[in-house]
Write a protein that holds these residues in place. Structure first.
Motif, short mmCIF file in Angstrom:
data_model
loop_
_atom_site.label_atom_id
_atom_site.label_comp_id
_atom_site.label_asym_id
_atom_site.label_seq_id
_atom_site.Cartn_x
_atom_site.Cartn_y
_atom_site.Cartn_z
N ASP A 23 1.93 16.26 -16.70
CA ASP A 23 2.02 16.49 -15.26
C ASP A 23 1.61 15.28 -14.44
N ARG A 24 1.17 14.20 -15.07
CA ARG A 24 0.66 13.05 -14.32
C ARG A 24 1.76 12.28 -13.59
N TYR A 25 2.94 12.24 -14.15
CA TYR A 25 3.98 11.33 -13.65
C TYR A 25 4.43 11.69 -12.23
N ALA A 26 4.55 12.98 -11.95
CA ALA A 26 5.06 13.40 -10.65
C ALA A 26 4.18 12.91 -9.50
N ASN A 27 2.90 12.70 -9.75
CA ASN A 27 1.99 12.24 -8.71
C ASN A 27 2.39 10.88 -8.16
N TYR A 28 3.06 10.08 -8.98
CA TYR A 28 3.41 8.72 -8.57
C TYR A 28 4.83 8.59 -8.02
N GLU A 29 5.53 9.71 -7.86
CA GLU A 29 6.91 9.64 -7.37
C GLU A 29 7.00 8.98 -6.00
N PRO A 30 6.18 9.38 -5.00
CA PRO A 30 6.29 8.71 -3.69
C PRO A 30 5.92 7.23 -3.74
N VAL A 31 5.03 6.84 -4.65
CA VAL A 31 4.67 5.43 -4.80
C VAL A 31 5.86 4.65 -5.34
N ALA A 32 6.53 5.21 -6.35
CA ALA A 32 7.71 4.56 -6.93
C ALA A 32 8.80 4.39 -5.89
N THR A 61 0.85 -1.19 0.00
CA THR A 61 0.00 0.00 0.00
C THR A 61 0.88 1.24 0.00
N ALA A 62 0.54 2.21 -0.83
CA ALA A 62 1.33 3.44 -0.92
C ALA A 62 0.41 4.60 -1.23
N LYS A 63 0.90 5.81 -0.98
CA LYS A 63 0.11 7.01 -1.26
C LYS A 63 0.76 7.84 -2.35
N THR A 64 -0.06 8.36 -3.24
CA THR A 64 0.42 9.26 -4.28
C THR A 64 0.68 10.63 -3.68
N ARG A 65 1.29 11.50 -4.45
CA ARG A 65 1.57 12.85 -3.97
C ARG A 65 0.28 13.60 -3.64
N SER A 66 -0.80 13.29 -4.35
CA SER A 66 -2.08 13.95 -4.10
C SER A 66 -2.82 13.38 -2.89
N LEU A 115 -1.19 -2.32 -4.44
CA LEU A 115 -0.51 -3.04 -5.52
C LEU A 115 -0.44 -4.51 -5.15
N ASP A 116 -0.73 -5.39 -6.11
CA ASP A 116 -0.67 -6.83 -5.83
C ASP A 116 0.67 -7.41 -6.26
N ARG A 117 0.85 -8.69 -6.03
CA ARG A 117 2.14 -9.33 -6.31
C ARG A 117 2.49 -9.27 -7.80
N ARG A 118 1.49 -9.37 -8.67
CA ARG A 118 1.75 -9.32 -10.10
C ARG A 118 2.33 -7.96 -10.50
N GLN A 119 1.71 -6.90 -10.00
CA GLN A 119 2.22 -5.56 -10.30
C GLN A 119 3.63 -5.38 -9.73
N LEU A 120 3.84 -5.87 -8.51
CA LEU A 120 5.15 -5.72 -7.89
C LEU A 120 6.21 -6.58 -8.58
N SER A 121 5.79 -7.69 -9.18
CA SER A 121 6.74 -8.51 -9.96
C SER A 121 7.20 -7.75 -11.19
N HIS A 122 6.29 -7.00 -11.82
CA HIS A 122 6.70 -6.16 -12.96
C HIS A 122 7.66 -5.06 -12.48
N ALA A 123 7.39 -4.51 -11.30
CA ALA A 123 8.30 -3.50 -10.75
C ALA A 123 9.67 -4.11 -10.50
N ALA A 124 9.71 -5.37 -10.04
CA ALA A 124 10.99 -6.05 -9.81
C ALA A 124 11.74 -6.24 -11.12
N THR A 125 11.03 -6.56 -12.20
CA THR A 125 11.66 -6.70 -13.52
C THR A 125 12.28 -5.38 -13.95
#
Length: 388
Positions: free
Chosen positions: A193-202, A49-54, A60-70
């Motif tokens: 401008d959308r990308y910056a919102n996800y910086e803390p999640v990344a 679980t994470a929070k966006t800048r907004s 996020l589930d394991r499948r999404q996090l597996s893509h992040a690991a890749t």
């Protein structure tokens, strides 16, 4: 018009925001500083679980996090990407696909035949980064491969697109601009401008992936992934082999002694490069070695340790726990310790630090070590002082 002035003029008129800070970085190298941190994926959590800048909470589930690991593993194996580059890629994938591998059966019916996490509907885009075959990012089959998409996003000399379309490393000055702007420079979105919102999640994702939770804080570090390539530890044309592995007459005592390394003479300050992807396990003074850096790698399924000796303290640019990619600059040639002049003493220990050294030059040749020129050398991992 001088060559330097011509280069500056070209940069100023090509993608102004990034070009301007690139010129500033050229004038002031101190704008970049190296930071420690491991980029090796420890284990993938079941959920996060994470929070966006907004302030929005996302799950996020394991499948999404597996893509992040890749994306993370691919990124640290590409010279010059580092922690910032991986965070930018995660921001882009979160924004474009919510870290899902999306097919697009309306535009490309065959895309549904590849492993996917559902269907997208953004024109003719595919995958984690919503890349378009028509824009030259790759074929449908290539773009339905998460690792290929990550390599394409990072780009650079080892990327699949040779700079067209541009990956992150193909954009001059990306290290000095806001991360959201860097993601936009690759994605070229209608909504920049959308990308910056996800910086803390990344950042939350990367921290979670690279911190081992199994076995507590004293658990063994995760196994280093297989190295993507092997390179020579000094730039092409910058060295001379002066002393080989094996028995020799010691230049100090005159006694017959065994020399466990290969000596490569080079001018003081010549960049020393990691011979393979790996983790830094020792940095500091050690006896006759003087300043010493030790890296651990996985090559051909085997643990391998590489030693880089005779560095001055000011010429060691990594810290214990850092991860490095093959060809990244980890230090500078010095003449500390038991040394008769500036050179790199290189040792290779197949099996790890507690195993005997082998002839380093023969080992490099047997593993097809590639030469690296000055244009390909980059620092290990850098944070940037963002310029307003």
């Amino acid at each position: 018009m001088s060559k330097l002035l011509l280069i500056l003029v070209v940069l100023l008129f090509a993608s102004p925001p990034i070009a301007l800070v690139s010129v500033a970085a050229m004038a002031n190298p101190a704008l970049q500083s190296c930071a420690a941190g491991s980029l090796i994926v420890a284990d993938v959590p079941e959920s996060l679980t994470a929070k966006t800048r907004s302030g929005q909470t996302i799950q996020l589930d394991r499948r999404q996090l597996s893509h992040a690991a890749t994306i993370t593993t691919t990124g640290w194996q590409v010279a010059g990407v580092g922690r910032d580059g991986i965070i930018i890629a995660l921001m882009a994938a979160l924004t474009e696909s919510s870290l899902r591998m999306l097919a697009n059966p309306t535009a490309y019916p065959e895309s549904a035949d590849f492993p996917n996490d559902g269907s997208g509907s953004d024109h003719d885009s595919l995958g984690l980064f919503q890349m378009r075959p028509a824009a030259g990012w790759g074929t449908v089959a290539e773009l339905m491969d998460p690792k290929y998409q990550a390599r394409a996003f990072f780009g650079g000399p080892t990327g699949p697109n040779a700079g067209s379309p541009r990956g992150l490393l193909d954009i001059a000055g990306w290290q000095q601009v806001d991360r959201g702007a860097a993601a936009q420079a690759v994605e070229v979105s209608a909504f920049p401008d959308r990308y910056a919102n996800y910086e803390p999640v990344a950042e939350t994702i990367l921290d979670a992936l690279t911190k081992s939770r199994k076995g507590g804080p004293d658990a063994a570090p995760p196994r280093i992934p297989e190295s993507a390539r092997i390179v020579f530890p000094l730039p092409e044309g910058a060295y001379t082999s002066t002393d080989s592995f094996g028995w020799r007459t010691d230049p100090y005592s005159g006694d017959r002694r065994f020399h466990a390394g290969s000596d490569l003479a080079a001018p003081l300050g010549t960049p020393i490069l990691a011979v393979a992807d790996g983790r830094v396990v020792f940095v500091g003074e050690r006896g006759t070695y003087g300043g010493l850096i030790i890296l651990e790698h996985t090559v051909g399924g085997q643990s391998v340790a590489s030693y880089y000796a005779h560095l001055y303290e000011s010429g060691m640019h990594v810290a214990v726990g850092d991860t490095v990619a093959a060809g990244q600059r980890i230090g500078d040639v010095g003449s500390a310790g038991k040394s008769t002049g500036p050179h790199l003493h290189l040792e290779i220990h197949p099996g790890g630090q507690d195993q005997p050294a082998v002839d380093a030059l023969e080992w490099l040749a047997a593993h097809g070590a590639a030469g690296v020129d000055d244009a390909e050398i980059s620092l290990t991992a850098c944070t940037r002082e963002r310029i307003p």
